[in-house]
Structure formats: C-alpha cells, structure tokens
Design an enzyme around this catalytic site. Structure first.
Site, PDB file in Angstrom:
ATOM      1  NE  ARG A   1      -3.255   1.195   0.484  1.00  0.00           N
ATOM      2  CZ  ARG A   1      -5.117   1.405   1.704  1.00  0.00           C
ATOM      3  NH1 ARG A   1      -5.023   0.456   1.929  1.00  0.00           N
ATOM      4  NH2 ARG A   1      -4.871   2.570   2.616  1.00  0.00           N
TER       5      ARG A   1
ATOM      6  NE  ARG B   1      -7.354   0.839  -1.622  1.00  0.00           N
ATOM      7  CZ  ARG B   1      -7.893  -0.040  -3.173  1.00  0.00           C
ATOM      8  NH1 ARG B   1      -7.806   0.743  -4.049  1.00  0.00           N
ATOM      9  NH2 ARG B   1      -7.378  -0.866  -3.530  1.00  0.00           N
TER      10      ARG B   1
ATOM     11  CE  LYS C   1      -9.775  -5.243  -2.524  1.00  0.00           C
ATOM     12  NZ  LYS C   1      -8.578  -3.986  -1.871  1.00  0.00           N
TER      13      LYS C   1
ATOM     14  CD  GLU D   1     -12.411   4.038  -4.676  1.00  0.00           C
ATOM     15  OE1 GLU D   1     -12.687   2.864  -4.608  1.00  0.00           O
ATOM     16  OE2 GLU D   1     -13.330   3.909  -5.302  1.00  0.00           O
TER      17      GLU D   1
ATOM     18  NE  ARG E   1     -12.171  -7.966   5.782  1.00  0.00           N
ATOM     19  CZ  ARG E   1     -10.953  -7.580   5.457  1.00  0.00           C
ATOM     20  NH1 ARG E   1     -10.471  -8.233   4.568  1.00  0.00           N
ATOM     21  NH2 ARG E   1     -11.337  -5.969   5.053  1.00  0.00           N
TER      22      ARG E   1
ATOM     23  CD  GLN F   1      -6.672  -6.161   6.606  1.00  0.00           C
ATOM     24  OE1 GLN F   1      -5.881  -5.469   6.567  1.00  0.00           O
ATOM     25  NE2 GLN F   1      -6.696  -5.433   4.348  1.00  0.00           N
TER      26      GLN F   1
ATOM     27  CB  SER G   1      -4.636  -1.930   4.767  1.00  0.00           C
ATOM     28  OG  SER G   1      -4.850  -3.045   3.758  1.00  0.00           O
TER      29      SER G   1
ATOM     30  CG  HIS H   1     -11.937   0.220  -2.015  1.00  0.00           C
ATOM     31  ND1 HIS H   1     -11.161   0.303  -3.551  1.00  0.00           N
ATOM     32  CD2 HIS H   1     -11.598  -0.976  -1.376  1.00  0.00           C
ATOM     33  CE1 HIS H   1     -10.256  -0.833  -3.761  1.00  0.00           C
ATOM     34  NE2 HIS H   1     -10.387  -1.421  -2.381  1.00  0.00           N
TER      35      HIS H   1
END
Lengths: 257, 257
Positions: free
Chosen positions: A51, A85, A174, A89, A216, A239, A235, A147
């Site tokens: 990222r 990113r 994605k 978003e 996930r 997660q 990130s 996103h």
C-alpha cells in the site's frame, strides 16, 4: 465460470488453491517495508500488497522503485501487488496529482518492479486506460477495484462494479464495501457469486469491519479468489490474522462428516 | 427481534452468548451414552442433544428414562435436548408408530428428564399439540424443526417454515437444509435473517454438508441462536469439531482492526 484463480505471470496464484491469501504492507519507509515484508512472508501468504499510499517517499519515483526492490528481496519469491489507495476510497492522503499517480504506476510497471497493480475503476477513463496499457505491455496483472468505506450499495450496483472492471479490461475485479446491517453482507456475497458465474475474470470481494469479517473466511465459497489478512498492520477494518484465517478456512474445507 | 438467545428453565442458554454450541449424542445404549455425554461435556458446549432414534432401547420407555438419567448424571449440569429425528427427515429407522413416539415424548416431559425436546413441525397437528401441551405443562422448551436432507427450498418457503414453528407455539424454530449450490446457502441465511427479525422466538438454522459448513460458524451473524458441533459422532453432515468451531467463532467476534 466461478472459482477460477488469479494468474500472475501466467501461473495460477497459490497453485490454484482458493482462496489465496494476501498480506498488506503499510510501512512508511524502505527499511520498515523490508522488515514488514520479511515478517509477512514468514506467515506463508500467497501475495503481498504494498500500500504505497502509506509510503513517505511516494512522490519520488526513484525511492519507490528502490523500496520495491527491497520488498522483493525480503519477500522470498512472493509476488507483490502495488496499490495506491485514494483517500476517497479509504487510503492515505498523498502529495501527488492523479496524472502523477499514473506516471508512477507506469514507471513501476516499466521497471517490472511488481507482479500486479491495483487501480481504482472510478479514476478517469484515460488514466485507467494508461495503466492498463502500461501493465499489459510488460505482463503485469491489473486489478481494477471499487471501495465504499461508508456503506454497501445494493447487490445490483455491486454486480455492476464487477462488470465495469471486466469491461475496462481488468485481469481481476475487486469490490470492498462497508456493511451497516447483516443484509449488506448477504448483498455482497450474492453479487460476488453472480459476478463470479458471469465474468471471465477472477473476482475478489470483502465486506469490511467486524460485521463483514465472515466474508474474509468464506468469500471463496461464493467465488472470491483472494482474501486479505493481517500481518504487522491492517490496511482495512475487519482483516483477520493470517494464522487464524488459514485455520478457519481449513476447517471449512476439511470435508466434515 | 434478531439475536435473542434460547431460554431453558427461564435462563438464557450460554448466559445469552450467541451462538450457543450443541453437541449431539448418538450412542446405542445407556453405557455408551453416559461415556459420550461425559466426553462431550468435557468439550465445553452449552447444550447436549440426545438423538434418541440412535438408541436401541427406544421402544421401552423405562430404558429411555434410565438412559436420560445416566446422561444427566454424566453431563455435569449441561441441559439436554431430547430429539427423535424421523427417517423422513434424516433420522434412524425405529420400531415405534407415531402415536408411540408422542407417548414417549409425553413420558420424558412428565419425568422432567430433559430441559428441551425437538419435534418435527411436519408431524400431525394433533401430535404437535400433544407434545406442546406435555412440554409446557412442566416447563420443558419445545423446538419445532424442519429438515430437508435432499435440497434447499426457496428462501420464501424456508421463511414460512420458521413462521409455522412460531404459529404452532414453539419456543424455538429450527430449519436445517441441504445445499446443492452456493445460492442455496445464501437463501438459508437470508430466510434466517428475515425470520429472526420478524419472529418473537429464537431461530436456529444450518445449511448442511461441506458447502453449507460456513453457516455453522457464521449463522449467528444472521440470527441463528445455536450451532451443532461434533463430539464423538456427528448426527448430520457438515458438523465441525467443537474446538475448531469455537476458535473460528472467536476469530469472527474478536473485533478485528
């Protein structure tokens, strides 16, 4: 199609096993990134995502390429996905204009510094096209992403985002969205399943935060080819740690009695 | 309502934590059941389900009551759910006619041998009513259940099954179905969510086999109050081991970053 793996350099990621696991790198400088990449690689993921919007030297292409080389060296052969990113978003603020971001992606592709890049499908069509050309020219895979950190659009809208990525010639589509209620999690899974059946490219999706965390670990059942897990630093919200995520996926795939 | 716990003897199961975990007992005789109950209790579930259709002495009420007492003694204070699953809905063949099954349920309730009973909502209305009266008279909770081991009806049909249980005055509505494709898993979750929002009683649901296994660890997100996990022997396809299931649920509830 449903359940086809992402291909990088013509080879299926994770040997075709689904889902592949990606760990993000969010270090601020090259030393931190090299340490983070080594620690992440030790967790045994299939892909690292750099990222770059967290990287202090993002405005200096030479620094970016040098850091990419450090990451590659530390990554023990793992492929790397390069991602700026946008703040819009969910990313970090950076000091680059959009055409400078495109120039950076172009330089990273031309140097073959990474195996894949993620670019947002909401960017200017000309910019998307430029990144597509730069990546295709050297065989770097292109993720086109969408996103929404605030809400989950309707399933039909989500499905349109997957389709848009395919229409824009992505190698991977994605979609990552924030749920406000359990119905939103089902909408994301439903759109993922429909897109994975309809499109010729692999799809990747997740519903964020604690409410969406289940996606996930079971998104692959509904066609999502890749899941993001925590190494040193998350990130995006929701997660899960790599080891726990892998155990839970193995449990679901253990062909229980 | 969404996400209200099952109550047994006026107290919320598992102290109100969702999902509660239930381990089935499938022993053929009282000695085997006592061993199985002790082993299951050691795994730390919240509820044991005695699948009495596996019990060789099912035709002898005295043997059933004696075995129930052995189970209670071995269960270390865990509540017990008493279930005769019919062959039509995935159970074992037994030598009793339906009115004899009702008489057995009535005797088990009258003896206060268990804390809850599961009866299939597809049974004769008069039988359902008789079991409802026998259980209510002594404060035993009644699960009314629907199973389809061959397929998954449409979400609307599934929702009607939950409603039917509530209409028949169940304390808990349970639906377990077999998926043939990922869309079926989403239909089960969608119907569970809708029923949990609409009904005043707790709902329990699962999609079976490997494809549906994810519902056993994330059904609670969609309002399912109870999940069944494997102790010594599974009683339906797709049940996961208790420890792995508990770890995966804890992972999802860990408020990940």
């Amino acid at each position: 199609m449903q359940n086809h793996p992402i291909k990088l350099n013509g080879k299926p990621l994770a040997g075709g096993r689904l889902p592949a696991i990606c760990v993000p790198l969010v270090g601020r400088d090259a030393d931190a990134l090299a340490r983070e990449a080594a620690a992440a690689a030790a967790l045994g993921p299939d892909l690292l995502e750099w990222r770059v919007d967290f990287f202090a030297g993002i405005a200096d292409t030479g620094q970016v390429l040098a850091a990419a080389a450090r990451i590659r060296e530390a990554a023990g052969g793992l492929p790397v996905l390069f991602t700026r990113r946008s703040q819009r978003e969910g990313g970090q603020p950076i000091g680059l204009a959009e055409d400078q971001v495109v120039a950076l992606y172009t330089a990273v592709c031309a140097a073959r510094a990474v195996e894949a890049v993620d670019f947002e499908m909401a960017n200017d069509a000309a910019h998307v096209q430029a990144v597509r050309q730069a990546s295709r020219a050297v065989g770097v895979a292109l993720f086109l992403s969408f996103h929404d950190f605030g809400a989950t659009p309707a399933a039909q809208v989500l499905q349109d985002r997957f389709r848009q990525a395919a229409r824009l010639d992505a190698d991977v589509a994605k979609v990552a969205v924030m749920p406000r209620q359990p119905e939103d999690v089902l909408a994301l899974l439903q759109a993922t399943l429909a897109a994975s059946r309809e499109l010729a490219i692999p799809v990747v999706s997740m519903s964020m935060a604690q409410l969406g965390a289940l996606t996930r670990l079971c998104g692959w059942v509904f066609g999502s080819a890749l899941t993001f897990a925590v190494g040193q630093g998350a990130s995006a919200p929701g997660q899960l740690p790599v080891a726990g995520l892998r155990d839970a996926i193995a449990l679901l795939q253990s062909n229980p009695r």
